[in-house]
Design an enzyme around this catalytic site. Structure first.
Site, short mmCIF file in Angstrom:
data_model
loop_
_atom_site.label_atom_id
_atom_site.label_comp_id
_atom_site.label_asym_id
_atom_site.label_seq_id
_atom_site.Cartn_x
_atom_site.Cartn_y
_atom_site.Cartn_z
N HIS A 113 34.19 48.81 53.23
CA HIS A 113 34.34 49.78 53.96
C HIS A 113 35.00 51.29 53.23
O HIS A 113 35.81 51.61 53.75
CB HIS A 113 35.30 49.41 55.38
CG HIS A 113 34.70 48.58 56.37
ND1 HIS A 113 34.27 48.52 57.43
CD2 HIS A 113 35.19 46.87 55.90
CE1 HIS A 113 33.95 47.05 57.77
NE2 HIS A 113 34.13 46.58 57.24
N GLU A 170 34.35 54.02 54.44
CA GLU A 170 34.52 54.55 56.50
C GLU A 170 36.31 54.91 56.45
O GLU A 170 36.60 55.35 57.05
CB GLU A 170 34.19 54.47 56.90
CG GLU A 170 33.58 53.34 58.20
CD GLU A 170 33.80 51.70 57.26
OE1 GLU A 170 33.33 52.09 56.19
OE2 GLU A 170 33.99 51.00 57.72
N CYS A 227 29.42 45.86 55.52
CA CYS A 227 30.08 45.01 55.90
C CYS A 227 28.89 43.83 56.63
O CYS A 227 27.83 43.54 56.20
CB CYS A 227 31.21 45.12 56.23
SG CYS A 227 32.61 43.51 56.44
N1 GLN Z 1 33.04 38.62 59.71
C1 GLN Z 1 32.13 39.67 60.55
C2 GLN Z 1 30.34 39.40 60.42
O1 GLN Z 1 30.30 38.26 60.26
C3 GLN Z 1 31.76 41.21 59.37
C4 GLN Z 1 32.79 42.09 59.31
C5 GLN Z 1 32.74 42.81 59.21
O2 GLN Z 1 31.84 44.24 59.39
N2 GLN Z 1 34.74 43.71 58.73
O3 GLN Z 1 29.66 39.60 61.04
#
Ligand code: GLN
Length: 191
Positions: A172, A174, A77
């Protein structure tokens, strides 16, 4: 084997828990010297702006790039955003992978959602869907050069990529109890 988890901000504890369940030794990485002797590194989800700012402040940008030149690295992410060569982020990127990423790509009304993905690369991935959790997730806009898409949503949106021993997932693993993606990452060590 020792795996580092970048612990500047975000969901690093959850990665550590999953790795510990798999019997892997972990190290929380906040300083360049903590990368020494590690066999791989996970960059967790969180807020990519914050992770990048702290990485710059802690003088980690160069050391992270040097580490990645010789070792597997996986970004989830915000970690995927940080690993990209291009993203809509006003902060420095590591620029490891030849991918273009768009942040918060799934709109407000579906800030978070789950999707069952077919990911052939992981154990039994053709037959057993992987429960992917998306939280204000980015998406892959382009996957170039040696990078390859390894997971997509049903509508064809690319949400995971691999380039050699580097992995990036918009979701994710995890935060689930499915350890197959973590095992896939561990399988890249020593290859
Ligand atoms: N929206 C977050 C970002 O732009 C990422 C979200 C996440 O890691 N769950 O960094």
């Amino acid at each position: 084997m020792q795996i580092g988890v970048l612990a500047l901000q975000g969901a690093f504890i959850e990665h550590i828990k999953m790795l510990t369940l798999l019997g892997v030794k972990t190290v929380e990485v906040r300083l360049p010297k903590e990368l020494k002797g590690l066999d791989g590194l996970i960059i967790p989800g969180g807020e990519s702006t914050t992770i990048s700012k702290l990485a710059v402040n802690f003088d980690l940008m160069g050391p992270l790039n040097e580490f990645a030149a010789h070792n597997p690295v996986w970004g989830t992410c915000a970690g995927m955003i940080f690993m990209a060569s291009e993203a809509d982020l006003d902060q420095p990127l590591l620029g490891l992978m030849d991918i273009i990423v768009k942040r918060n790509a799934f709109g407000r009304q579906v800030d978070s959602f789950k999707a069952n993905l077919t990911i052939p690369a992981i154990d039994d991935g053709d037959h057993r869907p992987f429960p992917a959790v998306f939280i204000r997730a980015p998406k892959l806009v382009a996957v170039n050069g040696k990078a390859r898409v390894i997971a997509e949503l049903l509508d064809g949106t690319a949400v995971a990529a691999q380039e050699g021993r580097w992995l990036a997932t918009a979701f994710h693993p995890e935060l689930t109890d499915d350890d197959r993606f973590h095992r896939y990452f561990l399988s890249l060590i020593g290859t």
